[in-house]
Design a protein around this motif. Structure first.
Motif, PDB file in Angstrom:
ATOM      1  N   LEU A 159       0.804  -1.224   0.000  1.00  0.00           N
ATOM      2  CA  LEU A 159       0.000   0.000   0.000  1.00  0.00           C
ATOM      3  C   LEU A 159       0.835   1.272   0.000  1.00  0.00           C
ATOM      4  O   LEU A 159       0.289   2.360   0.069  1.00  0.00           O
ATOM      5  CB  LEU A 159      -0.961   0.011   1.196  1.00  0.00           C
ATOM      6  N   SER A 160       2.124   1.137  -0.096  1.00  0.00           N
ATOM      7  CA  SER A 160       2.959   2.332  -0.213  1.00  0.00           C
ATOM      8  C   SER A 160       2.770   2.912  -1.602  1.00  0.00           C
ATOM      9  O   SER A 160       2.784   2.174  -2.587  1.00  0.00           O
ATOM     10  CB  SER A 160       4.434   1.981  -0.001  1.00  0.00           C
ATOM     11  N   PRO A 161       2.569   4.218  -1.693  1.00  0.00           N
ATOM     12  CA  PRO A 161       2.400   4.810  -3.023  1.00  0.00           C
ATOM     13  C   PRO A 161       3.607   4.528  -3.910  1.00  0.00           C
ATOM     14  O   PRO A 161       4.729   4.392  -3.413  1.00  0.00           O
ATOM     15  CB  PRO A 161       2.288   6.309  -2.742  1.00  0.00           C
ATOM     16  N   PRO A 162       3.366   4.420  -5.198  1.00  0.00           N
ATOM     17  CA  PRO A 162       4.481   4.150  -6.120  1.00  0.00           C
ATOM     18  C   PRO A 162       5.538   5.246  -6.052  1.00  0.00           C
ATOM     19  O   PRO A 162       5.236   6.403  -5.779  1.00  0.00           O
ATOM     20  CB  PRO A 162       3.821   4.153  -7.502  1.00  0.00           C
ATOM     21  N   THR A 163       6.757   4.848  -6.268  1.00  0.00           N
ATOM     22  CA  THR A 163       7.828   5.842  -6.401  1.00  0.00           C
ATOM     23  C   THR A 163       8.063   6.035  -7.892  1.00  0.00           C
ATOM     24  O   THR A 163       8.063   5.077  -8.663  1.00  0.00           O
ATOM     25  CB  THR A 163       9.125   5.373  -5.718  1.00  0.00           C
ATOM     26  N   TRP A 164       8.213   7.267  -8.271  1.00  0.00           N
ATOM     27  CA  TRP A 164       8.345   7.584  -9.686  1.00  0.00           C
ATOM     28  C   TRP A 164       9.799   7.810 -10.011  1.00  0.00           C
ATOM     29  O   TRP A 164      10.538   8.402  -9.235  1.00  0.00           O
ATOM     30  CB  TRP A 164       7.530   8.830 -10.026  1.00  0.00           C
ATOM     31  N   HIS A 165      10.174   7.363 -11.177  1.00  0.00           N
ATOM     32  CA  HIS A 165      11.544   7.595 -11.623  1.00  0.00           C
ATOM     33  C   HIS A 165      11.673   9.044 -12.073  1.00  0.00           C
ATOM     34  O   HIS A 165      10.710   9.655 -12.522  1.00  0.00           O
ATOM     35  CB  HIS A 165      11.919   6.640 -12.759  1.00  0.00           C
ATOM     36  N   ASP A 166      12.844   9.573 -11.917  1.00  0.00           N
ATOM     37  CA  ASP A 166      13.134  10.924 -12.385  1.00  0.00           C
ATOM     38  C   ASP A 166      13.722  10.791 -13.778  1.00  0.00           C
ATOM     39  O   ASP A 166      14.748  10.145 -13.968  1.00  0.00           O
ATOM     40  CB  ASP A 166      14.135  11.612 -11.445  1.00  0.00           C
ATOM     41  N   PRO A 167      13.067  11.364 -14.790  1.00  0.00           N
ATOM     42  CA  PRO A 167      13.568  11.203 -16.158  1.00  0.00           C
ATOM     43  C   PRO A 167      15.000  11.698 -16.318  1.00  0.00           C
ATOM     44  O   PRO A 167      15.737  11.208 -17.155  1.00  0.00           O
ATOM     45  CB  PRO A 167      12.611  12.008 -17.019  1.00  0.00           C
TER      46      PRO A 167
END
Length: 179
Positions: A159-167
């Motif tokens: 349930l941890s929010p997704p971590t987004w990659h930094d382009p």
């Protein structure tokens, strides 16, 4: 946006219509996407959504096994968790539950019929009705909330929010800035 407008699914992610032209009614937040989502982004969103749905299904099943509806559990939780006091008005509950006023009136009536909540007049304004938990409602909520807490602990990572990659992190070194 009119009710009969149907957007092509690709227009939501790319900011273009089905034939490459920008749709005229595209919301500003979608139209201003700085970067397209990657396959990994979609997978992370799908995993997160799946975990939320699993938790909601758990919640629905556990509350029904205690002879209350999911909406009644949410009502009890909203009352007990209301900031700074042990009661709430119908209007406040409608806001917290994101329901219409008349729907909350019916929900409170059903919960009151089961002995979970009670209504009483506000001593400062007799037009306002306060809704509080009964002792039975408080006891039931304590049991159900403990089960929910335990399930959340089990599902913590899912349930941890997704971590987004930094382009910027994916730009090869040779293509990076040369200051």
């Amino acid at each position: 946006m009119s009710a009969d407008v149907v957007r092509h699914p690709s227009s939501m992610a790319t900011g273009t219509g089905p034939h490459g032209a920008p749709p005229a009614d595209l919301p500003e937040d979608v139209a201003s996407l700085e970067e397209p989502l990657t396959k990994e982004d979609f997978e992370a969103l799908a995993r997160f959504r799946f975990a939320i749905r699993r938790y909601l299904r758990f919640s629905e099943e556990v509350v029904r096994s205690h002879d209350v509806t999911p909406q009644q559990y949410q009502l009890l939780l909203a009352l007990k968790g209301f900031p700074g006091r042990e009661w709430a008005t119908i209007r406040e509950l409608a806001e917290r539950l994101q329901l219409r006023h008349h729907s909350v009136v019916e929900l409170v009536s059903r919960a009151q019929g089961q002995g979970l909540v009670q209504r009483c007049a506000d001593p400062d304004d007799r037009r306002v009705v306060r809704v509080t938990l009964t002792d039975g409602g408080d006891l039931l909520l304590g049991r159900l909330a403990a089960l929910h807490r335990d399930e959340l602990r089990r599902m913590d990572a899912a349930l941890s929010p997704p971590t987004w990659h930094d382009p910027a992190d994916t730009v090869p070194q040779e293509l990076g800035h040369r200051w």
